[in-house]
Write a protein that holds these residues in place. Structure first.
Motif, PDB file in Angstrom:
ATOM      1  N   LYS A 184       0.780  -1.277   0.159  1.00  0.00           N
ATOM      2  CA  LYS A 184       0.042  -0.080   0.188  1.00  0.00           C
ATOM      3  C   LYS A 184       0.911   1.453  -0.496  1.00  0.00           C
ATOM      4  O   LYS A 184       0.539   2.626  -0.628  1.00  0.00           O
ATOM      5  CB  LYS A 184      -0.989  -0.411   1.571  1.00  0.00           C
ATOM      6  CG  LYS A 184      -1.922  -1.163   1.083  1.00  0.00           C
ATOM      7  CD  LYS A 184      -3.045  -1.477   2.416  1.00  0.00           C
ATOM      8  CE  LYS A 184      -3.887  -2.236   2.780  1.00  0.00           C
ATOM      9  NZ  LYS A 184      -4.455  -2.527   3.450  1.00  0.00           N
TER      10      LYS A 184
ATOM     11  N   GLU B   8       4.336  -2.338   4.725  1.00  0.00           N
ATOM     12  CA  GLU B   8       3.960  -1.656   3.009  1.00  0.00           C
ATOM     13  C   GLU B   8       4.569  -0.859   2.324  1.00  0.00           C
ATOM     14  O   GLU B   8       4.096  -0.172   1.122  1.00  0.00           O
ATOM     15  CB  GLU B   8       2.773  -1.091   3.871  1.00  0.00           C
ATOM     16  CG  GLU B   8       1.159  -2.236   4.185  1.00  0.00           C
ATOM     17  CD  GLU B   8       0.333  -2.844   3.950  1.00  0.00           C
ATOM     18  OE1 GLU B   8       0.814  -2.528   2.877  1.00  0.00           O
ATOM     19  OE2 GLU B   8      -0.119  -3.212   4.759  1.00  0.00           O
TER      20      GLU B   8
ATOM     21  N   LYS C  31       0.176  13.046   3.302  1.00  0.00           N
ATOM     22  CA  LYS C  31      -0.463  12.687   4.336  1.00  0.00           C
ATOM     23  C   LYS C  31      -0.005  13.073   5.911  1.00  0.00           C
ATOM     24  O   LYS C  31       0.621  12.920   5.871  1.00  0.00           O
ATOM     25  CB  LYS C  31      -0.805  10.851   4.135  1.00  0.00           C
ATOM     26  CG  LYS C  31      -1.183  10.743   2.538  1.00  0.00           C
ATOM     27  CD  LYS C  31      -2.633  10.947   2.822  1.00  0.00           C
ATOM     28  CE  LYS C  31      -2.981   9.983   1.938  1.00  0.00           C
ATOM     29  NZ  LYS C  31      -4.580  10.204   1.534  1.00  0.00           N
TER      30      LYS C  31
ATOM     31  N   PRO D  30      -3.571  -0.945  11.423  1.00  0.00           N
ATOM     32  CA  PRO D  30      -4.068  -0.577  10.519  1.00  0.00           C
ATOM     33  C   PRO D  30      -5.149   0.408   9.836  1.00  0.00           C
ATOM     34  O   PRO D  30      -5.216   1.253   8.900  1.00  0.00           O
ATOM     35  CB  PRO D  30      -5.412  -1.508  10.557  1.00  0.00           C
ATOM     36  CG  PRO D  30      -5.122  -2.700  11.439  1.00  0.00           C
ATOM     37  CD  PRO D  30      -3.905  -1.360  12.566  1.00  0.00           C
ATOM     38  N   LEU D  31      -5.628   1.945  10.542  1.00  0.00           N
ATOM     39  CA  LEU D  31      -6.054   3.194  10.499  1.00  0.00           C
ATOM     40  C   LEU D  31      -4.811   4.126  10.583  1.00  0.00           C
ATOM     41  O   LEU D  31      -5.202   4.596   9.027  1.00  0.00           O
ATOM     42  CB  LEU D  31      -7.290   3.346  11.660  1.00  0.00           C
ATOM     43  CG  LEU D  31      -7.243   4.829  11.470  1.00  0.00           C
ATOM     44  CD1 LEU D  31      -8.183   5.006  10.036  1.00  0.00           C
ATOM     45  CD2 LEU D  31      -7.885   5.597  13.044  1.00  0.00           C
TER      46      LEU D  31
ATOM     47  N   PHE E 143      -4.537   2.727   6.595  1.00  0.00           N
ATOM     48  CA  PHE E 143      -5.095   3.946   5.541  1.00  0.00           C
ATOM     49  C   PHE E 143      -5.226   4.610   5.606  1.00  0.00           C
ATOM     50  O   PHE E 143      -5.482   5.311   4.345  1.00  0.00           O
ATOM     51  CB  PHE E 143      -6.337   3.210   6.468  1.00  0.00           C
ATOM     52  CG  PHE E 143      -8.076   4.007   5.502  1.00  0.00           C
ATOM     53  CD1 PHE E 143      -8.177   3.608   4.570  1.00  0.00           C
ATOM     54  CD2 PHE E 143      -8.827   5.038   5.801  1.00  0.00           C
ATOM     55  CE1 PHE E 143      -9.568   4.432   3.975  1.00  0.00           C
ATOM     56  CE2 PHE E 143      -9.273   5.778   6.261  1.00  0.00           C
ATOM     57  CZ  PHE E 143      -9.836   5.724   4.403  1.00  0.00           C
ATOM     58  N   LEU E 144      -4.985   6.260   6.184  1.00  0.00           N
ATOM     59  CA  LEU E 144      -4.941   7.244   6.682  1.00  0.00           C
ATOM     60  C   LEU E 144      -3.600   7.914   5.528  1.00  0.00           C
ATOM     61  O   LEU E 144      -3.710   8.846   5.317  1.00  0.00           O
ATOM     62  CB  LEU E 144      -4.769   7.797   7.465  1.00  0.00           C
ATOM     63  CG  LEU E 144      -6.257   8.007   8.607  1.00  0.00           C
ATOM     64  CD1 LEU E 144      -5.790   7.924  10.102  1.00  0.00           C
ATOM     65  CD2 LEU E 144      -6.843   8.113   7.984  1.00  0.00           C
TER      66      LEU E 144
ATOM     67  N   GLY F 177      -2.224   5.549   2.487  1.00  0.00           N
ATOM     68  CA  GLY F 177      -2.535   5.051   1.644  1.00  0.00           C
ATOM     69  C   GLY F 177      -3.456   6.221   1.235  1.00  0.00           C
ATOM     70  O   GLY F 177      -3.671   7.041   1.175  1.00  0.00           O
TER      71      GLY F 177
ATOM     72  N   GLY G   6      -6.478   5.134  -0.203  1.00  0.00           N
ATOM     73  CA  GLY G   6      -8.042   5.150  -0.195  1.00  0.00           C
ATOM     74  C   GLY G   6      -8.525   6.224   0.763  1.00  0.00           C
ATOM     75  O   GLY G   6     -10.333   6.060   0.990  1.00  0.00           O
ATOM     76  N   SER G   7      -7.756   7.137   1.660  1.00  0.00           N
ATOM     77  CA  SER G   7      -7.591   8.594   2.041  1.00  0.00           C
ATOM     78  C   SER G   7      -7.594   9.150   1.728  1.00  0.00           C
ATOM     79  O   SER G   7      -8.340  10.648   1.702  1.00  0.00           O
ATOM     80  CB  SER G   7      -6.898   8.655   3.799  1.00  0.00           C
ATOM     81  OG  SER G   7      -5.872   8.757   3.280  1.00  0.00           O
TER      82      SER G   7
END
Length: 259
Positions: free
Chosen positions: A3, A29, A136, A232-233, A236-237, A239, A241-242
């Motif tokens: 990711k 990742e 990010k 995991p969060l 996500f933040l 990558g 996906g956010s």
């Protein structure tokens, strides 16, 4: 592809606890992770663990309360790697003390790290991210920033300010394609919480571990957090996906605060 392939991430306070867990997760990742901490030996140990697993990482000394150091570390990362794609403002300190006993020096110390340090490192990171038109930024708030607590006034205030800063920077950086969000952990089994438990006990008279057990009893999901619960969060933040999420603070605490 994983990711975060090709991404360069800076994580503060990453020699232990949640910072270490996120560093290991990001490296797995595909990111190159810069482990920034006052505990350089601990940071180097995390780097060794990452490289042994086939990942990429480096360690740097950083006192986030020093804005000159913050600017220098961002400049050095960009000079070496060509970009800074992810910043995780994880470094923080706490204080357990009654409102009427909290001193100005203690208040200033909490805010120098948790607020001032976070803001000026973020400011430094905004420069390359604005130029890249991507990035990010993830700030570590806390459920303590969602509500006040009688013995934790300075810390609660600092984490509430982190949530506000997250929203302000998100608005400022949105035109540049940079997402800014925060995570609010709860009762996490880390060396930090062992010190919190000790400080609570000195004030309340509770035995070692009793405050931690009492806090755990009120968690709807039935257990306290471990550092890996935030990973995991955090991934996500960091990558893609956010990409359409900004200015948000996500509780990661087993349901203590439902908002």
């Amino acid at each position: 592809m994983t990711k975060l392939d090709g991404k360069v991430a800076l994580i503060t306070g990453a020699a232990s606890g949640m910072g270490k867990a996120m560093a290991l997760g990001y490296a797995a990742e595909g990111a190159h992770v810069v482990i920034a901490d006052l505990n350089v030996e601990g940071a180097q140990a995390v780097v060794a663990k990452i490289t042994a697993a086939g990942g990429s990482a480096s360690a740097r000394s950083l006192n986030v309360a020093d804005e000159v150091q913050s600017k220098e570390i961002v400049d050095a990362i960009v000079a070496e790697h060509g970009s800074l794609d992810i910043l995780v403002n994880n470094a923080g300190i706490g204080l357990i003390k009654p409102v009427w006993e909290t001193t100005a020096a203690e208040w200033d110390r909490i805010f120098s790290v948790n607020v001032r340090g976070l803001f000026f490192l973020t400011q430094a990171a905004c420069e390359p991210m604005r130029a890249q038109k991507s990035g990010k930024i993830i700030n570590m708030a806390s459920i303590a920033g969602r509500r006040g607590e009688a013995l934790v006034a300075a810390y609660c205030a600092s984490k509430a300010t982190v949530i506000s800063i997250t929203q302000s920077v998100a608005m400022a950086m949105a035109p540049y394609g940079v997402n800014v969000n925060a995570m609010a952990p709860g009762i996490v089994d880390t060396p930090y919480w062992k010190e919190v438990d000790k400080q609570f006990g000195e004030i309340t008279g509770k035995s070692e571990g009793e405050t931690f057990r009492d806090a755990a009893a009120g968690i709807p999901l039935g257990r306290t957090s471990v550092p890996s619960d935030v990973v995991p969060l955090a991934i996500f933040l960091a990558g893609s996906g956010s990409d359409y999420i900004t200015g948000q603070t996500y509780n990661v605490e087993g349901g203590i605060v439902m908002s």
